[in-house]
Design a protein around this motif. Structure first.
Motif, PDB file in Angstrom:
ATOM      1  N   ILE A 252      43.858  30.185  37.566  1.00 11.50           N
ATOM      2  CA  ILE A 252      43.443  31.585  37.454  1.00 11.50           C
ATOM      3  C   ILE A 252      42.671  31.769  36.147  1.00 11.50           C
ATOM      4  CG2 ILE A 252      44.227  33.970  37.252  1.00 11.50           C
ATOM      5  CD1 ILE A 252      46.722  33.156  38.872  1.00 11.50           C
TER       6      ILE A 252
ATOM      7  N   CYS B 250      41.193  37.756  35.778  1.00 12.77           N
ATOM      8  CA  CYS B 250      42.396  38.335  36.402  1.00 12.77           C
ATOM      9  C   CYS B 250      42.690  39.737  35.847  1.00 12.77           C
ATOM     10  CB  CYS B 250      43.591  37.426  36.147  1.00 12.77           C
ATOM     11  SG  CYS B 250      45.176  38.114  36.672  1.00 12.77           S
ATOM     12  N   ILE B 251      42.925  40.685  36.777  1.00 11.99           N
ATOM     13  CA  ILE B 251      43.225  42.060  36.368  1.00 11.99           C
ATOM     14  C   ILE B 251      44.702  42.410  36.610  1.00 11.99           C
ATOM     15  CG2 ILE B 251      40.865  42.905  36.652  1.00 11.99           C
ATOM     16  CD1 ILE B 251      41.740  43.997  39.431  1.00 11.99           C
ATOM     17  N   ASN B 252      45.523  41.377  36.804  1.00 16.19           N
ATOM     18  CA  ASN B 252      46.978  41.551  36.946  1.00 16.19           C
ATOM     19  C   ASN B 252      47.377  42.453  38.109  1.00 16.19           C
ATOM     20  OD1 ASN B 252      47.939  39.974  34.550  1.00 16.19           O
ATOM     21  ND2 ASN B 252      46.669  41.456  33.465  1.00 16.19           N
ATOM     22  N   CYS B 253      46.717  42.289  39.244  1.00 10.65           N
ATOM     23  CA  CYS B 253      47.064  43.140  40.382  1.00 10.65           C
ATOM     24  C   CYS B 253      48.336  42.668  41.085  1.00 10.65           C
ATOM     25  CB  CYS B 253      45.914  43.198  41.379  1.00 10.65           C
ATOM     26  SG  CYS B 253      45.701  41.689  42.354  1.00 10.65           S
ATOM     27  N   GLY B 254      48.651  41.376  40.978  1.00  6.79           N
ATOM     28  CA  GLY B 254      49.874  40.847  41.567  1.00  6.79           C
ATOM     29  C   GLY B 254      49.783  40.388  43.011  1.00  6.79           C
ATOM     30  N   SER B 255      48.643  40.559  43.649  1.00  4.92           N
ATOM     31  CA  SER B 255      48.508  40.191  45.065  1.00  4.92           C
ATOM     32  C   SER B 255      48.754  38.708  45.309  1.00  4.92           C
ATOM     33  CB  SER B 255      47.106  40.549  45.563  1.00  4.92           C
ATOM     34  OG  SER B 255      46.890  41.932  45.486  1.00  4.92           O
ATOM     35  N   CYS B 256      48.305  37.874  44.415  1.00  6.14           N
ATOM     36  CA  CYS B 256      48.436  36.432  44.616  1.00  6.14           C
ATOM     37  C   CYS B 256      49.891  35.981  44.531  1.00  6.14           C
ATOM     38  CB  CYS B 256      47.587  35.669  43.602  1.00  6.14           C
ATOM     39  SG  CYS B 256      47.927  36.086  41.882  1.00  6.14           S
TER      40      CYS B 256
ATOM     41  N   TYR C 205      48.097  36.580  35.190  1.00  8.48           N
ATOM     42  CA  TYR C 205      48.892  35.742  36.077  1.00  8.48           C
ATOM     43  C   TYR C 205      48.543  34.269  35.891  1.00  8.48           C
ATOM     44  CZ  TYR C 205      51.292  39.507  38.415  1.00  8.48           C
ATOM     45  OH  TYR C 205      52.136  40.567  38.679  1.00  8.48           O
TER      46      TYR C 205
ATOM     47  N   CYS D 129      42.555  37.454  46.132  1.00 10.90           N
ATOM     48  CA  CYS D 129      42.188  37.948  44.804  1.00 10.90           C
ATOM     49  C   CYS D 129      40.957  38.857  44.867  1.00 10.90           C
ATOM     50  CB  CYS D 129      41.910  36.776  43.866  1.00 10.90           C
ATOM     51  SG  CYS D 129      41.511  37.338  42.195  1.00 10.90           S
ATOM     52  N   PRO D 130      41.079  40.101  44.404  1.00  7.80           N
ATOM     53  CA  PRO D 130      39.980  41.068  44.492  1.00  7.80           C
ATOM     54  C   PRO D 130      38.836  40.806  43.510  1.00  7.80           C
ATOM     55  CG  PRO D 130      41.805  42.037  43.309  1.00  7.80           C
ATOM     56  CD  PRO D 130      42.290  40.701  43.825  1.00  7.80           C
ATOM     57  N   VAL D 131      39.085  39.973  42.514  1.00  2.90           N
ATOM     58  CA  VAL D 131      38.035  39.732  41.522  1.00  2.90           C
ATOM     59  C   VAL D 131      37.602  38.254  41.478  1.00  2.90           C
ATOM     60  CG1 VAL D 131      38.645  41.689  40.053  1.00  2.90           C
ATOM     61  CG2 VAL D 131      39.777  39.480  39.695  1.00  2.90           C
TER      62      VAL D 131
ATOM     63  N   ALA E 128      39.146  35.472  40.863  1.00  3.48           N
ATOM     64  CA  ALA E 128      39.535  34.813  39.611  1.00  3.48           C
ATOM     65  C   ALA E 128      40.238  33.474  39.825  1.00  3.48           C
ATOM     66  CB  ALA E 128      40.447  35.748  38.815  1.00  3.48           C
ATOM     67  N   ILE E 129      40.504  33.114  41.092  1.00  5.49           N
ATOM     68  CA  ILE E 129      41.265  31.882  41.361  1.00  5.49           C
ATOM     69  C   ILE E 129      40.369  30.827  41.988  1.00  5.49           C
ATOM     70  CG2 ILE E 129      43.340  30.939  42.395  1.00  5.49           C
ATOM     71  CD1 ILE E 129      44.365  33.794  42.764  1.00  5.49           C
TER      72      ILE E 129
HETATM   73  S1  SF4 Z   1      45.124  38.301  42.844  1.00  6.50           S
HETATM   74 FE1  SF4 Z   1      43.591  37.822  41.233  1.00  6.50          FE
HETATM   75  S2  SF4 Z   1      43.500  39.659  39.931  1.00  6.50           S
HETATM   76 FE2  SF4 Z   1      45.382  39.788  41.177  1.00  6.50          FE
HETATM   77  S3  SF4 Z   1      46.973  38.912  39.839  1.00  6.50           S
HETATM   78 FE3  SF4 Z   1      46.198  37.259  41.156  1.00  6.50          FE
HETATM   79  S4  SF4 Z   1      44.558  36.288  39.947  1.00  6.50           S
HETATM   80 FE4  SF4 Z   1      44.975  38.252  39.006  1.00  6.50          FE
END
Ligand code: SF4
Ligand code: SF4
Length: 56
Positions: A5, A9-15, A31, A48-50, A52-53
């Motif tokens: 990551i 990462c915007i710390n959304c928690g989806s992953c 994350y 991931c919405p941005v 980042a992974i």
């Molecule tokens: S889904 Fe993407 S933005 Fe959201 S916590 Fe995981 S790495 Fe970060």
């Protein structure tokens, strides 16, 4: 290999919720993926919405 990551990462928690191995957790600033637990399934990349992974 494992997924990684980046700083976008915007710390959304989806992953964290989607990982079948519990390899993703909330770190100090963003994350993080535990390379020892990641099996390269790629599921986290899809949510991931941005974008980042990525594979390391
Ligand atoms: S889904 Fe993407 S933005 Fe959201 S916590 Fe995981 S790495 Fe970060
Ligand atoms: S690639 Fe799969 S196993 Fe690895 S962190 Fe992402 S969801 Fe978890």
């Amino acid at each position: 290999m494992a997924y990684f990551i980046n700083e976008d990462c915007i710390n959304c928690g989806s992953c964290e919720d989607i990982c079948p191995n519990g390899a993703i957790s909330s770190g100090d600033d963003q994350y993080e993926i535990d390379a020892e637990q990641c099996t390269d399934c790629g599921s986290c990349c899809d949510v991931c919405p941005v974008d980042a992974i990525h594979p390391k």
